[in-house]
Write a protein that holds these residues in place. Structure first.
Motif, PDB file in Angstrom:
ATOM      1  N   LEU B  14       0.823  -1.214   0.000  1.00 49.67           N
ATOM      2  CA  LEU B  14       0.000   0.000   0.000  1.00 49.67           C
ATOM      3  C   LEU B  14       0.858   1.266   0.000  1.00 49.67           C
ATOM      4  O   LEU B  14       0.350   2.370   0.128  1.00 49.67           O
ATOM      5  CB  LEU B  14      -0.934   0.001   1.213  1.00 49.67           C
ATOM      6  CG  LEU B  14      -1.932  -1.164   1.230  1.00 49.67           C
ATOM      7  CD1 LEU B  14      -2.719  -1.189   2.530  1.00 49.67           C
ATOM      8  CD2 LEU B  14      -2.900  -1.040   0.047  1.00 49.67           C
ATOM      9  N   SER B  16       3.448   3.750  -2.020  1.00 47.67           N
ATOM     10  CA  SER B  16       3.988   4.139  -3.334  1.00 47.67           C
ATOM     11  C   SER B  16       5.052   5.194  -3.105  1.00 47.67           C
ATOM     12  O   SER B  16       4.959   5.975  -2.158  1.00 47.67           O
ATOM     13  CB  SER B  16       2.909   4.744  -4.228  1.00 47.67           C
ATOM     14  OG  SER B  16       1.750   3.960  -4.201  1.00 47.67           O
ATOM     15  N   TYR B  27       3.766   7.869  -0.576  1.00 47.52           N
ATOM     16  CA  TYR B  27       2.331   7.865  -0.282  1.00 47.52           C
ATOM     17  C   TYR B  27       1.963   6.565   0.411  1.00 47.52           C
ATOM     18  O   TYR B  27       2.280   5.473  -0.080  1.00 47.52           O
ATOM     19  CB  TYR B  27       1.519   8.022  -1.572  1.00 47.52           C
ATOM     20  CG  TYR B  27       0.028   8.042  -1.305  1.00 47.52           C
ATOM     21  CD1 TYR B  27      -0.566   9.171  -0.740  1.00 47.52           C
ATOM     22  CD2 TYR B  27      -0.769   6.938  -1.568  1.00 47.52           C
ATOM     23  CE1 TYR B  27      -1.911   9.202  -0.450  1.00 47.52           C
ATOM     24  CE2 TYR B  27      -2.129   6.961  -1.289  1.00 47.52           C
ATOM     25  CZ  TYR B  27      -2.700   8.098  -0.733  1.00 47.52           C
ATOM     26  OH  TYR B  27      -4.032   8.114  -0.439  1.00 47.52           O
ATOM     27  N   ALA B  29      -1.166   4.525   1.458  1.00 41.68           N
ATOM     28  CA  ALA B  29      -2.605   4.487   1.213  1.00 41.68           C
ATOM     29  C   ALA B  29      -3.386   4.175   2.487  1.00 41.68           C
ATOM     30  O   ALA B  29      -4.525   4.616   2.657  1.00 41.68           O
ATOM     31  CB  ALA B  29      -2.933   3.456   0.130  1.00 41.68           C
ATOM     32  N   LEU B  30      -2.781   3.434   3.386  1.00 40.34           N
ATOM     33  CA  LEU B  30      -3.501   3.062   4.606  1.00 40.34           C
ATOM     34  C   LEU B  30      -3.653   4.269   5.524  1.00 40.34           C
ATOM     35  O   LEU B  30      -4.687   4.467   6.137  1.00 40.34           O
ATOM     36  CB  LEU B  30      -2.740   1.937   5.323  1.00 40.34           C
ATOM     37  CG  LEU B  30      -3.563   1.084   6.279  1.00 40.34           C
ATOM     38  CD1 LEU B  30      -4.769   0.482   5.580  1.00 40.34           C
ATOM     39  CD2 LEU B  30      -2.703  -0.029   6.861  1.00 40.34           C
TER      40      LEU B  30
END
Lengths: 364, 87, 308
Positions: B14, B16, B27, B29-30
């Motif tokens: 998750l 990037s 980044y 995402a979580l």
């Protein structure tokens, strides 16, 4: 040649083919009604499913596409959020039942396709409420109702705890221990609801989530609609239309629906749900059940009045279908959802921006 | 600080990351967070994406500084929750 | 966009449309917006600043219907307010009646930003020259709008003074040209510039002081369907008395600066991260400190005339 547009949304959701002779004004009414009823994503799904059978003008497609995009992002963040919740609640060692929008989405039900919702609703056994809340607090959720009176009120009288909100992401969880407020006088048996719930797989999550059984899900959806404030009447009824349509092929669904609702003392909302889903969306209900509905609802002296009131609330709230729309202060979900919040103070610093989250004003 | 502390990148799928000359942007995402990192920190994250690694392995990265500075960087990244010490 | 421009309507015809159920229907960029209002100031602002916008054909679907109302009951006669409505919603608390046109502009900003899910939206002015896009991204108070007005009056094509809309798939900038919002001293500065600036109604005593809008150049309005490849990102910073200093900025820093000015970046998740990455890759970044338009405009034009 003022033709009626006020039922465009319900009629199109039921029969997308009727859009064949829509002109620009019809489409405007349809899209507007779908926006204010929080049904734009669902409408986009229905029109997409209809494929070549309907021809959607290019400018209209832009808005349907926008709704599908929002819904896809919403679904993405739901999954990430559930992963965090699952890792927090796995310590309870017992099932966590997802309710409403979250359940429809993870169970892959038609009702959940591109449907937006604000809060994640979870149900655990009453004895597990405090440990569950504690576990979520440790992962960054915080109480939203800080005053002692609110806290006591919720804990004493409601079927859920005061909502808790994540301190950075803003996502809100409602922790339930049953599906209707105890004050409603109806006493469904939560232990049985949890026991009957079905496991559901969620990506990146330990196996703790369940969803209500089909019959219980319909029952809960009906309670939510008819014991709520009917604000999202059409959206909630459309949920029921989809759920019933999808479950009616399940073995034993029709045989168990009314008896089980009776056992949980929740027959009345289910009867109303069946009546109105048929009336508004033409939901297919077996003849015998439909007759039973009419018979049982017909005996209530409040029947006609209730019908009238509920009927009125099933219109989309939009200028094209609501003569008192000027006073209707509706807050469209996609514009106020904390999941989709935008820092508009950059753009519009001069305006007192309304508190979309907790200022759910009423119509009228 | 020993060279055999082992480090991992939590929920790596998750995460990037984009690299440029003046730094990296990560980044998660979580956490829905975006973080600006030094080029070296970016290299460390990128290496941990391939799997856990101990401090000695990370010290062999092309631009790695002396062990003390690297250890300080790793502690800093761990404190911000970007990497985790594996027990 | 085949219809006649708004300037073809007489004032009474304009008024009639503004109070009709269908509203005044204008092409604004790629959208058709219906505007309804009984505020004379709204009619005046539209006639002055939207003169070149095309009227929509009757059979064109209207994307957004907005209204600037005057308030309920007796209030609308005694002490009218400016009430913005969209689809029966009132996203903002009312403003005084003499801020009706500003309310329309701010309300439209809200409508466009809330519905454009196909774009990464950054709070920035956007202009174009020779087919390449310049993004001026900065928080309020940086002089961004004044600079934007200055460039637009020198022949740069205005895409927007508030919203850089970056296509999530193609990475191109979507034009949404609207009047340029100016406040306080910058109103007089822009009024004095060459290029025949036209300024609309003044709203006094708003939370930001006095606000007025500059009419967008006609070519900007007419070319509003032509998308633009982003090429430069500049973070302007006005400081009274300052020398002009334009300096290159690394891409990682450019990324973070744009994130802090992006409206829907958080909601787009990893899609937004990737779109921002592509934008940054496509652009050269600069910071620009300046003390006057005379310094910064030539400095920017010099950067933007260098070959790619």
């Amino acid at each position: 040649m003022n033709r009626r547009t006020d039922r465009h949304l319900a009629n199109t959701l039921a029969q997308p083919g009727i859009t064949a002779d829509f002109n620009a004004r019809d489409w405007e009414a349809l899209i507007g009604q779908a926006r204010t009823s929080d049904l734009l994503g669902q409408l986009a799904e229905v029109l997409r499913d209809a494929g070549d059978a309907v021809s959607v003008p290019e400018p209209v497609r832009f808005h349907l596409d926008a709704a599908l995009r929002i819904a896809a992002l919403h679904r993405q963040s739901l999954q990430l959020e559930l992963a965090v919740i699952a890792s927090a609640l796995a310590v309870l060692g017992e099932p966590v039942v997802l309710l409403k929008g979250g359940a429809y989405a993870v169970a892959g039900l038609r009702a959940g396709r591109s449907r937006l919702f604000g809060d994640i609703d979870l149900m655990v056994a009453k004895a597990s409420l405090d440990p569950a809340e504690g576990a979520l607090f440790r992962r960054g959720w915080r109480p939203t109702h800080l005053n002692a009176y609110d806290q006591r009120y919720y804990r004493q009288w409601m079927h859920e705890l005061p909502p808790i909100e994540h301190f950075t992401r803003g996502t809100v969880i409602d922790l339930h221990h049953t599906i209707v407020p105890p004050t409603s006088g109806h006493i469904p048996d939560p232990a049985r609801l949890i026991a009957d719930a079905r496991p559901v797989q969620v990506a990146h999550c330990p196996d703790i989530f369940r969803v209500l059984s089909p019959v219980d899900m319909v029952m809960h959806s009906a309670c939510h609609l008819f014991y709520g404030e009917l604000q999202k009447g059409l959206r909630d009824l459309y949920d029921l239309h989809c759920l019933i349509g999808e479950f009616s092929v399940e073995e034993g669904f029709w045989a168990h629906l009314l008896p089980q609702a009776r056992a949980h003392q929740l027959e009345y909302p289910v009867l109303l749900a069946l009546r109105f889903a048929r009336r508004v969306f033409g939901t297919a209900v077996p003849e015998a059940i439909a007759e039973e509905c009419d018979r049982r609802l017909g005996r209530r002296w409040t029947g006609a009045l209730t019908d009238h009131l509920i009927d009125a609330s099933m219109y989309a709230l939009h200028p094209s279908s609501d003569s008192t729309w000027r006073r209707a202060r509706r807050h469209i979900l996609y514009a106020r959802s904390h999941w989709l919040r935008m820092p508009l103070h950059l753009l519009i610093p001069h305006l007192a921006y309304k508190a979309f989250i907790h200022d759910e004003a009423r119509v009228g | 600080m020993s060279l055999d502390s082992c480090w991992t990148l939590p929920h790596a799928p998750l995460v990037s990351i984009l690299h440029w000359e003046d730094g990296c942007v990560l980044y998660d995402a979580l956490k829905t967070s975006t973080t600006l990192l030094s080029p070296l920190a970016g290299q460390v994250i990128e290496r941990l994406r391939d799997g856990a690694a101990d401090t000695a392995t990370l010290a062999a990265l092309p631009d790695a500084p002396d062990t003390e500075s690297l250890a300080a960087l790793l502690d800093d990244l761990a404190e911000h929750g970007l990497i985790r010490r594996k027990d | 966009m085949s219809g006649a421009p708004l300037s073809s309507l007489s004032r009474s015809a304009l008024h009639d449309r503004l109070v009709s159920p269908d509203g005044l229907r204008l092409h604004i960029g790629r959208f058709v917006t219906s505007i309804r209002s009984r505020h004379a100031q709204v009619a005046e602002g539209l006639a002055t600043l939207y003169a070149d916008y095309r009227l929509a054909d009757d059979d064109r679907f209207c994307d957004y219907a907005v209204e600037v109302g005057r308030g309920d009951g007796l209030r609308k006669f005694v002490r009218p307010q400016s009430l913005f409505r969209f689809e029966g919603m009132q996203p903002f608390k009312p403003l005084p009646g003499d801020q009706a046109f500003a309310m329309l502009e701010w309300g439209l900003n809200w409508v466009f930003t809330n519905h454009a899910q196909h774009y990464l939206i950054i709070h920035a002015a956007v202009l174009e020259r020779d087919g390449q896009g310049l993004i001026l991204a900065a928080p309020p108070g940086s002089g961004k709008s004044t600079l934007c007005a200055g460039l637009a009056l020198r022949g740069w094509r205005l895409l927007s003074d508030e919203l850089a809309m970056v296509g999530l798939e193609d990475g191109l900038l979507l034009p949404l040209p609207r009047p340029v919002s100016l406040k306080n001293r910058s109103i007089d500065i822009v009024r004095a510039l060459p290029g025949d600036p036209v300024i609309g109604p003044m709203a006094h005593d708003t939370a930001k002081g006095t606000v007025a809008h500059l009419k967008p150049p006609r070519t900007s309005v007419e070319e509003a369907l032509t998308r633009v490849q982003p090429r430069w990102v500049v973070l302007p910073k006005f400081e009274a008395g300052s020398e002009c200093a334009v300096q290159p900025m690394g891409r990682a820093r450019m990324f973070m600066s744009l994130v802090s000015n992006a409206f829907n970046y958080p909601r787009l998740g990893v899609t937004g991260f990737q779109a921002m990455g592509r934008l940054v890759e496509a652009c050269d970044g600069y910071t620009a400190r300046y003390g006057s338009l005379d310094q910064i405009v030539p400095a920017l034009e010099s950067i933007c005339s260098r070959p790619a």
